[in-house]
Design an enzyme around this catalytic site. Sequence first.
Site, short mmCIF file in Angstrom:
data_model
loop_
_atom_site.label_atom_id
_atom_site.label_comp_id
_atom_site.label_asym_id
_atom_site.label_seq_id
_atom_site.Cartn_x
_atom_site.Cartn_y
_atom_site.Cartn_z
N ASP A 47 42.70 40.18 32.54
CA ASP A 47 44.10 40.35 32.12
C ASP A 47 44.51 39.18 31.21
O ASP A 47 45.14 39.38 30.17
CB ASP A 47 45.00 40.42 33.35
CG ASP A 47 46.47 40.52 32.99
OD1 ASP A 47 46.87 41.52 32.38
OD2 ASP A 47 47.21 39.58 33.32
N GLU A 119 39.89 45.79 32.36
CA GLU A 119 40.14 44.34 32.38
C GLU A 119 38.98 43.59 33.03
O GLU A 119 38.57 42.53 32.57
CB GLU A 119 41.45 44.05 33.11
CG GLU A 119 42.68 44.52 32.36
CD GLU A 119 43.98 44.23 33.08
OE1 GLU A 119 45.02 44.13 32.40
OE2 GLU A 119 43.98 44.11 34.32
#
Length: 223
Positions: A47, A119
């Site tokens: 992220d 991610e």
Amino acid sequence: MEKLEEKLGYTFRDRSLLENALTHSSYANENKSLGLQSNERLEFLGDSVLGMVTADYLFRTHPDLPEGDLTRTRAALVCEGSLVEVAHQLELGSYLKLGKGEDAGGGRERPSIVADAVEAVLAAVYLDGGIGSARKIIQKFILDREEEKGGSRDYKTALQELVQRESGQVLTYRLIGSNGPDHAKVFQVEVDLNGAPVGGGEGHSKKEAEQNAAKAAIEKLSH
């Protein structure tokens, strides 16, 4: 795994990082004897890697954009809907290790699960090959694709700015329906201007449906 690496355009030196990125917590919990770690830590790192690379790209390529616009554009680029598109392109769901219940419940198509896995994979690439390797993949699957679309926009904000050219304009978004199973639900939203419908849109989340409705309204009101 080789097919996934081909799609990514990246070959792992440490394949265990990719294996970890594809291991959902439900699988790790059901197979504790194997001592597997879920992909949640990698998701956390990915992220940040995605956010930093995207922010750096926008900062360098849009020198005239103010901070607010940069923030909104970055949010649109790294949102769940954008990551779900990447997951579908990679067919990532088919590679995931899921617990039996999660798998039976449609977890391979669940937007939150496949977006998190994207991610995690980005973090795995970053740890295996460095920021340059991660940047190439983010550029290929997210940044270049958005450029082809004409750039990512916050259509709700753009619509608000459009109608505010005249005073007393009131925009409202209404959820008018939804269909599909819980793990792949599609929402329908209508946007009204002063009580009259001006656009409609669908999406895998209410936010995405609202953005698509706002985009349709902009196209209608601009003609």
